[in-house]
Design an enzyme around this catalytic site. Structure first.
Site, PDB file in Angstrom:
ATOM      1  N   ASP A   7      23.011  47.674  43.321  1.00 21.14           N
ATOM      2  CA  ASP A   7      24.096  48.505  42.627  1.00 21.14           C
ATOM      3  C   ASP A   7      23.776  50.070  42.667  1.00 21.14           C
ATOM      4  OD1 ASP A   7      26.280  49.152  41.116  1.00 21.14           O
ATOM      5  OD2 ASP A   7      25.300  48.571  39.177  1.00 21.14           O
ATOM      6  N   GLY A   8      24.641  50.821  42.786  1.00 24.05           N
ATOM      7  CA  GLY A   8      24.325  52.230  42.469  1.00 24.05           C
ATOM      8  C   GLY A   8      24.943  52.899  41.342  1.00 24.05           C
ATOM      9  N   GLU A  45      25.189  53.727  46.054  1.00 26.41           N
ATOM     10  CA  GLU A  45      25.804  52.264  46.409  1.00 26.41           C
ATOM     11  C   GLU A  45      25.445  51.767  47.743  1.00 26.41           C
ATOM     12  OE1 GLU A  45      26.869  50.033  44.393  1.00 26.41           O
ATOM     13  OE2 GLU A  45      28.367  51.101  42.842  1.00 26.41           O
ATOM     14  N   ASP A  68      29.130  45.751  44.009  1.00 26.44           N
ATOM     15  CA  ASP A  68      30.193  45.803  43.370  1.00 26.44           C
ATOM     16  C   ASP A  68      31.073  47.393  43.881  1.00 26.44           C
ATOM     17  OD1 ASP A  68      28.763  47.951  42.314  1.00 26.44           O
ATOM     18  OD2 ASP A  68      28.726  47.148  40.085  1.00 26.44           O
ATOM     19  N   HIS A 118      30.115  45.328  35.955  1.00 25.32           N
ATOM     20  CA  HIS A 118      30.359  45.110  34.792  1.00 25.32           C
ATOM     21  C   HIS A 118      30.829  43.948  34.097  1.00 25.32           C
ATOM     22  CE1 HIS A 118      28.251  49.159  34.934  1.00 25.32           C
ATOM     23  NE2 HIS A 118      29.075  49.325  35.673  1.00 25.32           N
ATOM     24  N   ASP A 128      22.190  47.248  37.971  1.00 25.55           N
ATOM     25  CA  ASP A 128      22.867  48.449  37.229  1.00 25.55           C
ATOM     26  C   ASP A 128      21.385  49.022  36.337  1.00 25.55           C
ATOM     27  OD1 ASP A 128      25.040  50.351  36.331  1.00 25.55           O
ATOM     28  OD2 ASP A 128      24.309  48.936  34.477  1.00 25.55           O
TER      29      ASP A 128
END
Length: 153
Positions: A7-8, A45, A68, A118, A128
């Site tokens: 995740d970024g 990301e 994501d 999320h 995250d």
């Protein structure tokens, strides 16, 4: 089989940003994170994927990357990035990171799996938290030199 969850995040776009990575292979588990003083969400990301792949010690690994980011997943799975490469990334952002990714991509057998962000996925949520914590530290933030050179400080 190696699983890489990524995740970024960025606070503002551009703004301070970070990446979080969870690597899992059997009993082995590793977390990686880094923060930058000024960058974008898409760069983080993509950098998360790169950092995860760079952590692999041996070429030829079977890897599933969970992200994501539609930007990253679609660019690879729909083969857009290869068209961008053939056109010299004309009009495309993040050429430096895409070229870095492509060098790693050819070393392994990689599949991408898009997951909704999320949405309670434990490893995605952990990534995250790692990404946000990395840029919130405010001290020792790295410089995304290519981004800052292209976009000014």
């Amino acid at each position: 089989m190696i699983e890489i969850f990524t995740d970024g995040a960025s606070s503002g776009n551009p703004g301070p940003g970070g990446y979080g990575v969870v690597l899992r292979a059997g009993q082995h588990y590793k977390e990686l994170a880094g923060g930058f003083r000024k960058t974008t969400n898409n760069r983080m990301e993509l950098l998360a994927v790169i950092v995860g792949l760079e952590a692999l010690k041996n070429p030829g690994q079977e890897v599933i990357i969970y992200s994501d980011s539609k930007y990253v997943v679609d660019a690879v799975e729909k083969k857009w990035v290869f068209g961008w490469l053939n056109k010299g990334f004309a009009g495309k952002k993040n050429k430096d990171l895409w070229l870095r990714f492509l060098q790693l991509y050819k070393l392994h057998k990689i599949r991408f799996n898009w997951i909704k962000g999320h949405a309670g996925h434990p490893e995605n949520e952990r990534c995250d938290r790692l990404a946000v914590a990395a840029y919130q530290q405010k001290e020792n933030l790295l410089i995304d030199s290519v981004f800052e050179a292209e976009n000014g400080k």
